[in-house]
Motif scaffolding. Structure first.
Motif, short mmCIF file in Angstrom:
data_model
loop_
_atom_site.label_atom_id
_atom_site.label_comp_id
_atom_site.label_asym_id
_atom_site.label_seq_id
_atom_site.Cartn_x
_atom_site.Cartn_y
_atom_site.Cartn_z
N HIS A 154 0.81 -1.22 0.00
CA HIS A 154 0.00 0.00 0.00
C HIS A 154 0.84 1.28 0.00
O HIS A 154 0.40 2.32 0.47
N TYR A 155 2.05 1.20 -0.56
CA TYR A 155 2.92 2.37 -0.62
C TYR A 155 3.18 2.78 -2.06
O TYR A 155 3.31 1.94 -2.96
N VAL A 156 3.30 4.09 -2.27
CA VAL A 156 3.88 4.66 -3.48
C VAL A 156 5.13 5.42 -3.06
O VAL A 156 5.11 6.16 -2.06
N ASP A 157 6.22 5.18 -3.77
CA ASP A 157 7.47 5.90 -3.51
C ASP A 157 7.51 7.12 -4.42
O ASP A 157 7.33 7.01 -5.64
N VAL A 158 7.74 8.28 -3.82
CA VAL A 158 7.74 9.53 -4.57
C VAL A 158 9.14 10.15 -4.55
O VAL A 158 9.76 10.25 -3.49
N GLU A 159 9.59 10.54 -5.70
CA GLU A 159 10.82 11.32 -5.83
C GLU A 159 10.45 12.67 -6.43
O GLU A 159 9.80 12.73 -7.47
N ALA A 160 10.82 13.75 -5.74
CA ALA A 160 10.50 15.10 -6.20
C ALA A 160 11.80 15.88 -6.37
O ALA A 160 12.62 15.93 -5.45
N ARG A 161 11.97 16.52 -7.52
CA ARG A 161 13.12 17.38 -7.76
C ARG A 161 12.62 18.81 -7.90
O ARG A 161 11.86 19.13 -8.82
N ALA A 162 13.03 19.65 -6.94
CA ALA A 162 12.53 21.02 -6.88
C ALA A 162 13.67 22.01 -7.05
O ALA A 162 14.72 21.86 -6.42
N PRO A 163 13.50 23.05 -7.88
CA PRO A 163 14.55 24.06 -8.04
C PRO A 163 14.69 24.92 -6.79
O PRO A 163 13.71 25.18 -6.09
N THR A 164 15.90 25.35 -6.50
CA THR A 164 16.13 26.18 -5.32
C THR A 164 16.20 27.65 -5.66
O THR A 164 16.03 28.50 -4.77
N GLU A 165 16.54 27.97 -6.91
CA GLU A 165 16.65 29.36 -7.37
C GLU A 165 17.59 30.16 -6.50
O GLU A 165 17.36 31.34 -6.19
N GLY A 166 18.68 29.50 -6.07
CA GLY A 166 19.74 30.18 -5.33
C GLY A 166 19.48 30.42 -3.87
O GLY A 166 20.30 31.05 -3.18
N ARG A 167 18.39 29.89 -3.34
CA ARG A 167 18.08 30.13 -1.92
C ARG A 167 18.87 29.20 -1.01
O ARG A 167 19.21 28.07 -1.40
N ALA A 168 19.12 29.67 0.20
CA ALA A 168 19.88 28.87 1.16
C ALA A 168 19.05 27.72 1.70
O ALA A 168 19.60 26.69 2.12
N ASP A 169 17.76 27.89 1.73
CA ASP A 169 16.87 26.79 2.12
C ASP A 169 15.53 26.96 1.43
O ASP A 169 15.17 28.07 1.00
N VAL A 170 14.81 25.88 1.30
CA VAL A 170 13.48 25.91 0.71
C VAL A 170 12.55 25.13 1.62
O VAL A 170 12.98 24.24 2.36
N GLU A 171 11.27 25.49 1.58
CA GLU A 171 10.27 24.75 2.34
C GLU A 171 9.33 24.04 1.39
O GLU A 171 8.88 24.61 0.39
N LEU A 172 9.04 22.79 1.72
CA LEU A 172 8.07 22.01 0.97
C LEU A 172 6.81 21.85 1.81
O LEU A 172 6.87 21.71 3.04
N MET A 173 5.69 21.87 1.13
CA MET A 173 4.39 21.85 1.79
C MET A 173 3.51 20.75 1.21
O MET A 173 3.53 20.49 0.02
N MET A 174 2.68 20.11 2.06
CA MET A 174 1.64 19.20 1.62
C MET A 174 0.30 19.76 2.08
O MET A 174 0.17 20.22 3.22
N PRO A 175 -0.74 19.74 1.22
CA PRO A 175 -2.06 20.23 1.63
C PRO A 175 -2.60 19.45 2.84
O PRO A 175 -2.28 18.28 3.05
N VAL A 176 -3.45 20.13 3.61
CA VAL A 176 -4.12 19.47 4.74
C VAL A 176 -5.56 19.12 4.40
O VAL A 176 -6.24 18.44 5.16
N TRP A 177 -6.06 19.58 3.24
CA TRP A 177 -7.41 19.26 2.78
C TRP A 177 -7.39 19.25 1.26
O TRP A 177 -6.43 19.69 0.64
#
Length: 623
Positions: free
Chosen positions: A43-66
């Motif tokens: 019952h698992y799906v493995d997800v790989e996500a590649r997100a651009p940083t656009e030169g930032r020192a850190d980035v935040e990732l978000m998942m919807p709550v609804w």
């Protein structure tokens, strides 16, 4: 395998995207996902996500709550585990959870971050994910992380099906280059609003106005009538296209999961339906399915494009309250069965009878009867029901019928009354149909409508002031007046049967009325348990509680499955002592049996209706 290369955004939205998707003259870089199913039986799906940083020192990732269309915080992040981050060269990066649904990634100067995580999916509901050895249905809000607080950007998805799975199906357009199982969403909203199926479905394709439609049936099992259901779905599509005037998409998918449960959830270019594979075998269950199809498909216009202003742009991390769900869901509930009737897929008698029997109700019942037998209609105004959906509608308990009214149910009844009011005010020249089309023309763009704007549109079509009508029906708990709708359409409530029944009960050979307490009961581990106590019933007045175990009447035990049968041995007006167990202590309750209220709100055609009434009724029902 069903994939589509078709996608044409609206002019306004396309202009907005061209502004937001440009940074210093360059298109915004996409987020790229790969979905893998190495062991779907877990019952698992493995997800790989590649997100651009656009030169930032850190980035935040978000998942919807609804997820849009279902107004409850479901905390989808609870199903994520083993989240990790790395740079393109494989260096491990710090990934720290900073909120219940957010993760902060230290970039260490990397141009993009590679985030991997697993999503558990074993909830057979239209709002969540289901993954097993046979197929997977993934909802965007429950699957994908995205950059938080980021302007719109493309989101690309590549699927690696599990061994033996041949198809992936979604309303998303195929990615450039035509790679199999690869799709592109214009932005995160489109990704969230585009479910993905992977497996081996039965596919039925048809075109309306040159636009491709797909009915995907998962789990036919040799029982479901695939070709017949596809033919009837096409009829519904053509009927609703005629209602609205055009189709607002370039491809549409009906995901029909035959998994022995129920429900539906609308999406912009698709819908997820759940039903029993046996449903085409009986008229009542199949008609219920057609009504569900009609309901969710009507949302293609009403909600997904014509929406309350509060529902967009989407805030995926917070509750979004609106007083207008009676429009979004109630008016849709009014039209779902009505358009099945206009499509010629049910008879006038079937339409007037109401919804087919369900697990909760063992007989046909219309929305008026459902409303008038709900005590909460005298407690909660309709707009309050809409506003409090997040904390009440999706969190029902045993007292809900006593304090709440459904914006689906009362909303549909108010829509019925509003339709009759407009038809009467314009001598049949206009109807609620015209209100919906005008509102769609004006407010189906990026902004949405306010409650005041929708009500003003209705008054404009009616050519009369409707402020008193809307105040009474939306903001008070006053009983609704059905005289106008009955007189206009030449229909009536079958209250005469109540008098006939009373006469029969007085006959020497007539069937005497049985006793009634108004309790809803269930059998649980061989015990007879009280599951609901409605206000205004003899059981409520006697002091029964939900959770009481009924053991006997007087000195006689009642087996768990014999409650209804035992009521036939008593008569209304008899006083009895009922033995119960409450929190494992014996207790006696003195109760006076009443008589079950007759079915008073069923609709039928008025005998001797005038020719004018017949003509108006035929216009309404599509005769």
């Amino acid at each position: 395998m069903a994939r589509s290369r078709f996608y044409v955004p609206t002019l306004l939205f396309g202009c907005l995207m061209s502004i937001f998707a440009t940074t210093e003259g360059r298109s915004a870089e996409p987020i790229r996902y790969i979905l893998r199913f190495p062991a779907p039986q877990t019952h698992y799906v493995d997800v790989e996500a590649r997100a651009p940083t656009e030169g930032r020192a850190d980035v935040e990732l978000m998942m919807p709550v609804w997820t849009p269309g279902s107004y409850l915080v479901r905390e989808f992040a609870k199903n994520i585990d083993q989240l990790a981050a790395a740079a393109p060269d494989g260096r491990s990066l710090s990934a720290v959870k900073v909120r219940k649904n957010r993760w902060k990634i230290k970039t260490d100067g990397a141009a993009e971050v590679r985030v991997t995580y697993r999503v558990y999916g074993r909830t057979m509901s239209v709002q969540s994910n289901w993954i097993d050895a046979s197929f997977a249905i993934l909802n965007g809000a429950a699957t994908f992380l995205t950059l938080a607080d980021s302007p719109p950007r493309p989101h690309e998805v590549t699927i690696e099906p599990a061994s033996g799975w041949k198809s992936s199906v979604t309303s998303l357009p195929s990615a450039d280059g035509g790679s199999p199982h690869s799709y592109t969403a214009m932005d995160f909203d489109e990704l969230v609003d585009s479910p993905i199926y992977v497996g081996n479905p039965s596919l039925y394709e048809f075109e309306v106005d040159g636009i491709p439609h797909v009915l995907l049936n998962e789990g036919e099992g040799g029982l479901w009538d695939g070709h017949g259901s596809a033919r009837d779905v096409e009829t519904i599509v053509r009927t609703q296209k005629a209602f609205w005037g055009s189709l607002p998409y370039k491809k549409y998918v009906f995901f029909n999961l035959l998994c022995e449960t129920g429900g539906g959830l609308e999406h912009k270019n698709s819908t997820v339906l759940m039903a029993s594979r046996w449903a085409t075998r009986t008229r009542s269950s199949y008609l219920a399915w057609l009504n569900l199809v009609s309901h969710e498909y009507f949302h293609t216009w009403n909600v997904k494009r014509l929406r309350p202003v509060e529902l967009g742009p989407f805030d995926y991390e917070n509750e979004v309250h609106t007083p207008s769900l009676w429009v979004a869901e109630g008016i849709t509930s009014y039209y779902d069965r009505l358009l099945v009737r206009r499509a010629g897929l049910c008879t006038v008698e079937e339409y007037l009878a109401g919804d087919p029997p369900s697990a909760a109700e063992d007989r046909t019942i219309n929305e008026i009867e459902r409303l008038q037998t709900t005590p909460g209609r005298l407690v909660q105004p309709l707009e309050d029901s809409s506003y409090d959906a997040w904390i009440k509608f999706y969190r029902r308990d045993e007292n809900t019928p006593n304090t709440n009214v459904s914006y689906y149910v009362k909303g549909a009844v108010v829509a019925f009354l509003l339709d009759a009011r407009i038809r009467a005010a314009t001598d049949g020249a206009k109807s609620l149909d015209d209100v919906m089309r005008l509102a769609y023309e004006r407010y189906s763009g990026a902004s949405g409508y306010t409650a005041e704007q929708f009500q003003a549109t209705a008054a404009e079509i009616a050519g009369t002031d409707l402020s008193e009508f809307f105040h009474k029906t939306l903001r008070t708990t006053d009983e609704l007046d059905y005289d106008e709708v009955r007189d206009w359409f030449g229909i009536r409530f079958v209250k005469e049967k109540e008098k006939e029944k009373e006469k029969d009960d007085k006959k020497p050979n007539g069937k005497p009325p049985k006793a009634w307490l108004g309790l809803a009961t269930k059998t649980e581990d061989g015990r007879l348990m009280v599951s609901q106590v409605k206000r205004g019933t003899p059981g409520y007045d006697a002091g029964f509680n939900v959770g009481d175990e009924i053991l006997g009447i007087g000195e006689d035990r009642i087996p768990a499955g014999q409650w209804g049968k035992r009521m036939e041995y008593f008569r209304p007006g008899e006083t009895v002592s009922i033995l119960i167990a409450r929190r494992d202590r014996f207790q006696r309750i003195e109760a006076v049996f009443g008589q079950e209220p007759p079915k008073r709100w069923s609709l039928e055609i008025t005998p001797g209706a005038s020719e004018a009434q017949k003509a108006r009724r035929n216009s309404w029902l599509g005769e």
